[in-house]
Design an enzyme around this catalytic site. Structure first.
Site, PDB file in Angstrom:
ATOM      1  CD  GLU A 112      -3.217   0.747   1.859  1.00  5.42           C
ATOM      2  OE1 GLU A 112      -3.859   2.118   1.534  1.00  5.42           O
ATOM      3  OE2 GLU A 112      -4.215   0.452   2.278  1.00  5.42           O
ATOM      4  N   GLY A 116      -5.630   4.463  -0.879  1.00  2.00           N
ATOM      5  CA  GLY A 116      -6.412   3.546  -1.329  1.00  2.00           C
ATOM      6  C   GLY A 116      -7.851   2.922  -0.645  1.00  2.00           C
ATOM      7  CG  HIS A 137       1.563 -13.700   2.662  1.00  2.00           C
ATOM      8  ND1 HIS A 137       1.828 -12.004   2.331  1.00  2.00           N
ATOM      9  CD2 HIS A 137      -0.169 -13.080   2.540  1.00  2.00           C
ATOM     10  CE1 HIS A 137       0.963 -10.792   3.065  1.00  2.00           C
ATOM     11  NE2 HIS A 137       0.256 -11.978   3.269  1.00  2.00           N
ATOM     12  CB  VAL A 138       4.934 -17.205  -3.367  1.00  2.00           C
ATOM     13  CG1 VAL A 138       2.967 -16.705  -3.444  1.00  2.00           C
ATOM     14  CG2 VAL A 138       5.616 -15.613  -3.678  1.00  2.00           C
ATOM     15  CG  HIS A 166      -6.291   1.739 -14.827  1.00  5.53           C
ATOM     16  ND1 HIS A 166      -6.656   2.399 -15.754  1.00  5.53           N
ATOM     17  CD2 HIS A 166      -7.097   2.443 -14.135  1.00  5.53           C
ATOM     18  CE1 HIS A 166      -7.728   3.428 -15.985  1.00  5.53           C
ATOM     19  NE2 HIS A 166      -8.128   3.275 -14.549  1.00  5.53           N
ATOM     20  N   GLY A 218      -6.157   5.749 -15.089  1.00  4.45           N
ATOM     21  CA  GLY A 218      -6.987   6.776 -15.117  1.00  4.45           C
ATOM     22  C   GLY A 218      -7.733   8.360 -14.523  1.00  4.45           C
ATOM     23  NE  ARG A 260     -12.118  12.031 -10.347  1.00  5.04           N
ATOM     24  CZ  ARG A 260     -11.692  13.163 -10.018  1.00  5.04           C
ATOM     25  NH1 ARG A 260     -10.153  13.108  -9.268  1.00  5.04           N
ATOM     26  NH2 ARG A 260     -11.520  14.806 -11.025  1.00  5.04           N
TER      27      ARG A 260
END
Length: 140
Positions: free
Chosen positions: A61, A81, A88-89, A105, A107, A109
């Site tokens: 975030e 946000g 989680h790998v 992206h 944009g 908004r």
């Protein structure tokens, strides 16, 4: 796309925030990406002494919000946000986790960021996630 600013400037937004407590630092800006690091230590551990998933989500975030800030006129708009996911790998118990966030992206908004977290020493993928940011007018 992203405004190119001094790293000290973008890192100054972390003062007196969770980002400062977690040690999140922006280390690189590109035209469409942001790179930041966070230490893996007692501040970011879960009880089993591994990197806490919540700390990883906070890093995702944070990096997306940093990037969106560089896409906006923050005198008029702010990034907020609104959705985050994190897979989680892998695990880490110490060192530095590096996050690379790329705008997917941009944009008017909404912004969408793809963020991969890797072990800074080995390059192993630790977490991958997405952040959706809403662009809202700044209250005056």
């Amino acid at each position: 796309m992203l405004k190119q600013v001094d790293l000290d400037y973008i890192n100054s937004f972390s003062k007196d925030t969770m980002m400062e407590v977690l040690g999140i630092q922006c280390i690189e800006l590109g035209k469409d990406y942001v790179v930041a690091t966070m230490p893996v230590n007692s501040t970011t551990h879960q009880p089993m002494k591994l990197l806490h998933g919540g700390a990883s989500a906070a890093l995702i975030e944070s990096i997306g919000s940093m990037g969106s800030t560089l896409l906006l006129d923050i005198e008029k708009e702010v990034p907020v946000g609104i959705e985050i996911n994190a897979n989680h790998v892998g695990g880490m118990s110490s060192g530095l986790v590096k996050a690379v966030g790329k705008i997917v992206h941009a944009g008017k908004r909404t912004h969408v960021w793809q963020v991969d977290l890797t072990d800074n020493d080995t390059g192993a993928l630790v977490c991958t996630g997405r952040l959706t940011v809403m662009v809202v007018p700044r209250n005056k």
